[in-house]
Design a protein around this motif. Sequence first.
Motif, PDB file in Angstrom:
ATOM      1  N   ALA A 165       1.042  -1.317   0.028  1.00 11.41           N
ATOM      2  CA  ALA A 165       0.189   0.332  -0.088  1.00 11.41           C
ATOM      3  C   ALA A 165       1.071   1.528   0.084  1.00 11.41           C
ATOM      4  O   ALA A 165       1.934   1.121   0.270  1.00 11.41           O
ATOM      5  CB  ALA A 165      -0.908  -0.223   0.991  1.00 11.41           C
ATOM      6  N   GLU A 166       0.627   2.481  -0.014  1.00 11.71           N
ATOM      7  CA  GLU A 166       0.855   3.864  -0.636  1.00 11.71           C
ATOM      8  C   GLU A 166       1.125   3.943   0.699  1.00 11.71           C
ATOM      9  O   GLU A 166       0.103   5.160   1.610  1.00 11.71           O
ATOM     10  CB  GLU A 166       0.406   4.575  -1.423  1.00 11.71           C
ATOM     11  CG  GLU A 166       1.215   5.370  -1.991  1.00 11.71           C
ATOM     12  CD  GLU A 166       0.962   6.685  -2.442  1.00 11.71           C
ATOM     13  OE1 GLU A 166       1.551   7.796  -3.467  1.00 11.71           O
ATOM     14  OE2 GLU A 166      -0.340   5.964  -3.545  1.00 11.71           O
ATOM     15  N   ILE A 167       1.997   3.528   1.860  1.00 10.02           N
ATOM     16  CA  ILE A 167       1.379   4.046   3.502  1.00 10.02           C
ATOM     17  C   ILE A 167       3.092   6.061   3.513  1.00 10.02           C
ATOM     18  O   ILE A 167       2.908   6.493   3.902  1.00 10.02           O
ATOM     19  CB  ILE A 167       2.107   3.126   4.308  1.00 10.02           C
ATOM     20  CG1 ILE A 167       3.841   2.937   3.407  1.00 10.02           C
ATOM     21  CG2 ILE A 167       1.210   1.985   3.856  1.00 10.02           C
ATOM     22  CD1 ILE A 167       4.505   2.087   5.161  1.00 10.02           C
ATOM     23  N   ILE A 168       3.822   5.356   2.023  1.00 10.52           N
ATOM     24  CA  ILE A 168       4.503   6.916   2.520  1.00 10.52           C
ATOM     25  C   ILE A 168       5.303   7.232   0.655  1.00 10.52           C
ATOM     26  O   ILE A 168       4.607   6.801  -0.167  1.00 10.52           O
ATOM     27  CB  ILE A 168       6.055   6.382   2.349  1.00 10.52           C
ATOM     28  CG1 ILE A 168       6.666   5.651   3.705  1.00 10.52           C
ATOM     29  CG2 ILE A 168       6.691   7.629   2.611  1.00 10.52           C
ATOM     30  CD1 ILE A 168       7.472   5.101   3.654  1.00 10.52           C
ATOM     31  N   PRO A 169       3.592   8.428   0.888  1.00 15.06           N
ATOM     32  CA  PRO A 169       3.438   9.017  -0.832  1.00 15.06           C
ATOM     33  C   PRO A 169       4.079   9.722  -1.217  1.00 15.06           C
ATOM     34  O   PRO A 169       5.531   9.950  -1.187  1.00 15.06           O
ATOM     35  CB  PRO A 169       2.828  10.209  -0.645  1.00 15.06           C
ATOM     36  CG  PRO A 169       2.579  10.582   1.262  1.00 15.06           C
ATOM     37  CD  PRO A 169       2.650   9.571   1.568  1.00 15.06           C
TER      38      PRO A 169
END
Length: 244
Positions: A165-169
Motif C-alpha cells: 500500500a502507499e503508506i509513504i506517498p
Amino acid sequence: MNELIKIEQSKINNELVKTVNARTLYEFLEVETQFKDWIARRISEYGFIENTDYLSFAQKRAKPTGGRPSVEYHITIDMAKELSMVERNEKGRLARKYFIECEKIVLGESKQIKTDNSGLVQFRQARALKMATESAKDICLMFPSLSEKSKQVIYAGLVNPIAGAEIIPLPKLEQKLYTAEDIGKILNISANKVGRIANSLGIKTQENGENILTKSKYSAKQVPNFMYNDKGLEAIRLALAEAS
C-alpha cells in the motif's frame, strides 16, 4: 483424551489422512463374526470405496498352522464412525463418540496452524519493512545533499512495495526540473559547460533546484544528480549572456 483406538496416518489418493486399523476397531467392537466376513460385508452393504475410504494390503500374521497372509485394512475416520454406528451397541456408540472427539482435535490443530502461519507472515512482513526502512535511511545518510523530496521518493520506493500500500506517498512535483543535458540543449552548450558555470557561480542550491538520486551512465550505481528548476535555468542563461 484417552486413546481407545490407535489413530494413524495413511496415504490415500496421494494425501495423508487419519486412519484406523480396521481389525483393531473390529476387536474393540467385539464383533462375533469373523473379521474377513465382517469387513467384506460392511464394504459391500455401505458402498465403501477402496483408495477413497480405505486401503487394503496383505500382511503376514502369526498363525500356528501357517497359511496365506491375511488382508488388513486402514480405514478413514469417517468410515470408522459409520462402522461403529451400525453395530448399534454400547461399544459402537463409545467408538463413534471417540472418533468425533478425535476429529475436533484435528480441526482445532488445523485452525491453530493457520493462525500461526498468519502470525508468521505478519512477522516476516514487519521485519522486511524494518529492513527496508533501515536501507532507505542508510542511502540517505550516504548522500546528505539529497533534497527532502528525493529522500521521500527513496523511502516510498523501498517501503511501499513490501507494505502493499502507499503508506509513504510520493511527493507531488510542484516545478519542472531539468538535467544539465536538458539545459545544454536549450542553451546550445554542452552539459559539462552547464556544470562548470553552475559550480563557478554556486548555482547548485535548493533555490535553483535539488539533488536527486539517479542511475549513473557508466555503472549500475545510484549517484546524486543536481536537477535545475526554472530559476536555475535562468541563472545559467544569464551567466552565459554576461560572458558573451
